[in-house]
Design an enzyme around this catalytic site. Structure first.
Site, PDB file in Angstrom:
ATOM      1  N   PHE A 289      -5.202   1.629   2.498  1.00  0.00           N
ATOM      2  CA  PHE A 289      -4.026   2.505   2.358  1.00  0.00           C
ATOM      3  C   PHE A 289      -4.154   3.181   1.010  1.00  0.00           C
ATOM      4  O   PHE A 289      -4.267   2.511  -0.019  1.00  0.00           O
ATOM      5  CB  PHE A 289      -2.730   1.682   2.374  1.00  0.00           C
ATOM      6  N   GLU A 290      -4.116   4.506   1.012  1.00  0.00           N
ATOM      7  CA  GLU A 290      -4.041   5.236  -0.247  1.00  0.00           C
ATOM      8  C   GLU A 290      -3.275   6.514   0.019  1.00  0.00           C
ATOM      9  O   GLU A 290      -3.498   7.158   1.047  1.00  0.00           O
ATOM     10  CB  GLU A 290      -5.432   5.652  -0.760  1.00  0.00           C
ATOM     11  N   ILE A 291      -2.367   6.839  -0.880  1.00  0.00           N
ATOM     12  CA  ILE A 291      -1.807   8.191  -0.897  1.00  0.00           C
ATOM     13  C   ILE A 291      -2.164   8.696  -2.283  1.00  0.00           C
ATOM     14  O   ILE A 291      -1.693   8.137  -3.281  1.00  0.00           O
ATOM     15  CB  ILE A 291      -0.283   8.183  -0.667  1.00  0.00           C
TER      16      ILE A 291
END
Ligand code: GDP
Ligand code: NAG
Ligand code: NAG
Ligand code: MG
Length: 394
Positions: free
Chosen positions: A292-294
């Protein structure tokens, strides 16, 4: 056992039947149209109209917030005007199609059907027609499928394969996960140094990384990209934990070599207190779980990170060890900018086996937006590095 339908069940079945019938008629109409267009144009046609095949799976979850009601459409139209320069990104193999579709449906359901960000899918091989069609049927926005250039993926010729093989065998003997896999190493190196250079991503600043078979147990009723923009952030995470030390025995030495050579890239007010127990002498292996990365691709495209990656790559550690993109991203995000550039998305529920981040009482969970159990959230379990993250803000 006899099968009996109560009146509610009958109602549901009737609605389902009507739904399937309408959908079949529309699909048929659509198919005729689709045949004369390319797959991608066909996708455009699928995206916005009320004929979207996408609405069928969502309508089945009628206990959850549906899509396609006039209010939602109005909301979507309003939000579209403030859209960030962003895409949702998934790296996947053709064989991942079932799990990729599941992830895409879940994120559409909980977030993107309201915001309609475009998706980009990347693969070192051409995506199959099946993959493109099935993904096209579940996403609400535009979707693009790209192939990764060879030189961004495969093990470079200058890697000493004999030595690399010996290191892989050693990790296998130590039972390290993916210890013997070359393709996993290709993936980690690609995610570290190349994805943000892909032609399909050049037009975007922000990305949200999604993997096959992840879950989003909470409704996301705001735009995290806009949050990043408004709050001047570059990197957002939901789960933090330590890396397997056998996969990165020399990563910290290589990092220290780089920062000694380039002290100018090390920011004041950085996150060293999260990464190290002894002010940088050694690495505590804590990293943001990068499935998960934003985040802001312009940070990776910038001089500090590009030089850092080149330095790491020249060591061969992606192949001679099994350096992951998670510690590489985390160390860079942690050192080459102030700690206030990194955001913990506490209110985004997220699951990637075997861990789940479930927002706590004061977050989205209390607002009735989550299906997960906050008491089983990974955050304060023994393995989590969240306490180490939080201590640098005390
Ligand atoms: N195209 C492609 N994608 C891959 C390959 N290996 C892994 N991935 C993708 O890379 C991401 C991480 O891989 P995954 O198997 O989930 O690793 P894990 O989460 O560390 O267990 C996922 O999005 C996978 O779909 C590969 O060989 N080719
Ligand atoms: C979006 O971001 C990319 C990368 O920063 C940039 O090149 C592009 O011009 C931006 N597009 C818009 C419309 O702002
Ligand atoms: C945002 O962060 C940059 C550093 O990346 C800094 O130069 C700038 O002043 C910040 N802007 C605001 C409004 O805080
Ligand atoms: Mg995964």
């Amino acid at each position: 056992m006899t099968l009996k339908f109560n009146s509610n069940t009958r109602r549901v079945l009737l609605i389902a039947f009507i739904g399937i019938t309408i959908h079949s008629i529309l699909s048929y109409t659509h198919e005729e149209y689709g045949r004369v267009t390319s797959l991608q144009n066909m996708k455009l046609d699928l995206s916005w109209g009320s004929q979207s095949g996408y609405q069928t799976p969502v309508a089945m979850n009628d206990h959850e917030q549906g899509v396609g009601t006039p209010t939602d459409q109005h909301e979507a139209a309003l939000m579209a005007q403030h859209k960030a320069n962003a895409t949702i990104l998934m790296l996947a193999r053709n064989g991942d199609v079932d799990s990729a579709v599941r992830s895409a449906m879940r994120l559409e359901d909980k977030f993107n059907s309201k915001f309609r960000y475009p998706w980009v899918f990347l693969n070192e091989e051409p995506f199959s027609d099946e993959f493109k069609l099935r993904i096209g049927n579940v996403v609400s926005g535009e979707v693009k499928f790209g192939q990764i250039p060879r030189e961004h993926w495969f093990q470079p010729d200058w890697i000493d394969e004999e030595y690399a093989k010996a290191s892989r065998d050693e990790l296998v003997s130590k039972n390290v996960i993916y210890g013997g896999s070359v393709s996993y190493r290709n993936m980690c190196r690609f995610n570290s140094g190349f994805f943000f250079l892909h032609p399909l991503l050049q037009e975007y600043k922000w990305y949200w990384r999604v993997e096959p078979d992840v879950t989003f147990p909470c409704h996301i009723d705001y735009d995290p990209f806009q949050y990043m923009e408004t709050h001047n952030k570059t990197y957002g995470f939901t789960i933090t934990l330590p890396e397997y030390v056998e996969t990165i025995p020399t990563l910290w030495d290589a990092t220290k070599e780089f920062t000694a050579e380039h002290p100018e890239y090390v920011a004041h007010g950085n996150s060293m207190g999260y990464l190290s127990e002894n002010n940088g002498d050694s690495y505590n292996n804590c990293h943001f779980w990068s499935n998960f990365e934003i985040a802001d691709m312009d940070f990776w495209r910038g001089e500090a990170y590009m030089k850092y990656f080149e330095h790491l790559d020249s060591k061969g550690g992606f192949y001679y060890e099994r350096w992951g993109d998670a510690p590489v991203h985390s160390i860079a995000a942690g050192l080459f900018q102030g700690k206030d550039k990194i955001h913990f998305f506490d209110d985004i529920g997220y699951g990637h086996a075997p861990f789940t981040h479930c927002p706590h009482d004061d977050g989205a969970w209390a607002r009735g937006k989550c299906s997960c159990n906050p008491e089983k959230s990974f955050d304060y379990e023994g393995w989590s590095c969240l306490k180490r993250w939080e201590r640098i803000f005390e």
